[in-house]
Scaffold this motif. Structure first.
Motif, PDB file in Angstrom:
ATOM      1  N   PRO A  70       0.832  -1.200   0.000  1.00  0.00           N
ATOM      2  CA  PRO A  70       0.000   0.000   0.000  1.00  0.00           C
ATOM      3  C   PRO A  70       0.867   1.251   0.000  1.00  0.00           C
ATOM      4  CG  PRO A  70       0.155  -0.876   2.211  1.00  0.00           C
ATOM      5  CD  PRO A  70       0.870  -1.852   1.319  1.00  0.00           C
ATOM      6  N   ARG A  71       0.243   2.374  -0.227  1.00  0.00           N
ATOM      7  CA  ARG A  71       0.942   3.653  -0.210  1.00  0.00           C
ATOM      8  C   ARG A  71       1.726   3.810   1.099  1.00  0.00           C
ATOM      9  NH1 ARG A  71      -2.015   9.543  -1.171  1.00  0.00           N
ATOM     10  NH2 ARG A  71      -0.181  10.612  -1.954  1.00  0.00           N
ATOM     11  N   HIS A  72       2.974   4.205   0.982  1.00  0.00           N
ATOM     12  CA  HIS A  72       3.878   4.448   2.111  1.00  0.00           C
ATOM     13  C   HIS A  72       4.255   3.178   2.872  1.00  0.00           C
ATOM     14  CE1 HIS A  72       3.645   8.628   1.328  1.00  0.00           C
ATOM     15  NE2 HIS A  72       2.519   8.888   1.960  1.00  0.00           N
ATOM     16  N   GLY A  73       3.951   2.008   2.332  1.00  0.00           N
ATOM     17  CA  GLY A  73       4.415   0.786   2.968  1.00  0.00           C
ATOM     18  C   GLY A  73       3.581   0.351   4.156  1.00  0.00           C
ATOM     19  N   PHE A  74       4.157  -0.576   4.968  1.00  0.00           N
ATOM     20  CA  PHE A  74       3.398  -1.203   6.049  1.00  0.00           C
ATOM     21  C   PHE A  74       3.870  -0.860   7.453  1.00  0.00           C
ATOM     22  CE2 PHE A  74       6.529  -4.358   4.377  1.00  0.00           C
ATOM     23  CZ  PHE A  74       7.400  -4.382   5.452  1.00  0.00           C
ATOM     24  N   ALA A  75       5.045  -0.285   7.616  1.00  0.00           N
ATOM     25  CA  ALA A  75       5.601  -0.107   8.964  1.00  0.00           C
ATOM     26  C   ALA A  75       4.711   0.764   9.840  1.00  0.00           C
ATOM     27  CB  ALA A  75       7.004   0.490   8.881  1.00  0.00           C
ATOM     28  N   ARG A  76       4.052   1.742   9.250  1.00  0.00           N
ATOM     29  CA  ARG A  76       3.244   2.679  10.045  1.00  0.00           C
ATOM     30  C   ARG A  76       2.033   2.012  10.684  1.00  0.00           C
ATOM     31  NH1 ARG A  76      -0.022   6.430   5.699  1.00  0.00           N
ATOM     32  NH2 ARG A  76      -0.683   4.778   4.278  1.00  0.00           N
TER      33      ARG A  76
END
Length: 283
Positions: A70-76
């Motif tokens: 997804p947009r901006h990845g998964f870490a957040r």
């Protein structure tokens, strides 16, 4: 769960979910980080990893195999572990696991280290390649600075006088179209029309910092010397501005889809560690 750190000048709170900075207050209890009201935007200061921005079709390839992010990845969206806590600092860790390997087939550890020094909060990223082969990644910040006065009461002052060329987004991807941010006496006056086409994206800047002015007075300084790219963003009528130091950005429309070939991507050798840091100073 939150962890709080403090010194004689500032107090910061960090959520274990996403290791996200959720509050930064001075000794008068004034809040400088956006409250996260979901009517506008339900985040405060998410970390962007292992990508920054949007992939074409939210898809990429590694060794011929397709994956989706997804947009901006998964870490957040993931839970970090608190691995070190002191009065004025805290360190959080996210390690690759079964869930991350389905989306991003690389072994890694991502650490976020928050440290208070007088009126400044340092935020350090540490990425370690835990595998025996190279890994491609991007890392970025997305802190939303609370703006309690009218939005038009604020201006941005970049560290250096330069041509502020930014790239326009089309379908969340970087287009070839650019515009130049107009300045008056080296200041950029904020207004919501600037963000009618989403974020302002600067692939490169000569400035290593910028200062937010409130009614012509210095308010907050964001230092991003380790980050060549920058995003600036808000939403219509939202009382915040995001100053986003980036290493990487969204795909272009002509991107091949191979993550190792992605424009702006970083490549980390086996068993090596990469670090970068930015800071928020209350003025």
């Amino acid at each position: 769960m939150d962890t709080t750190i403090s010194n004689s000048t500032l107090k910061a709170s960090i959520k274990h979910s996403g290791a996200e900075l959720s509050s930064l207050k001075n000794s008068q209890n004034k809040e400088f980080i956006w409250e996260g009201n979901p009517d506008f935007w339900g985040k405060h200061s998410p970390v962007l990893f292992p990508i920054v921005g949007t992939l074409k079709n939210n898809t990429y390839r590694v060794n011929g195999k397709e994956y989706q992010l997804p947009r901006h990845g998964f870490a957040r969206e993931m839970e970090f572990q608190l691995i070190d806590k002191r009065e004025n600092s805290a360190a959080f860790s996210l390690k690759s696991n079964t869930e991350t390997l389905k989306k991003y087939p690389f072994e890694f550890e991502l650490q976020l280290i928050y440290t208070l020094h007088e009126s400044t909060l340092d935020i350090q990223y540490k990425i370690t390649n835990k595998s025996e082969s190279k890994i491609p990644f991007s890392i970025g910040a997305h802190p939303a600075i609370a703006l309690p006065e009218n939005f038009e009461s604020y201006a941005l002052k970049f560290e250096r006088e330069e041509v502020l060329k930014y790239y326009l987004l089309e379908n969340d991807l970087i287009s070839n179209r650019t515009e130049v941010l107009e300045t008056t006496n080296s200041l950029v006056s904020l207004n919501y029309k600037l963000f009618e086409n989403d974020a302002l994206i600067f692939k490169t800047l000569e400035s290593n910092s910028l200062t937010i002015l409130e009614n012509s007075k210095p308010y907050i300084k964001v230092d991003f010397e380790d980050f060549p790219s920058l995003g600036i963003w808000t939403k219509e009528q939202a009382p915040f501005i995001c100053i986003e130091p980036w290493l990487g950005y969204s795909d272009t429309a002509v991107n091949s889809g191979d993550l190792f070939e992605k424009e702006g991507i970083l490549i980390l050798d086996a068993n090596q560690t990469f670090t970068s840091k930015f800071s928020i100073q209350i003025l």
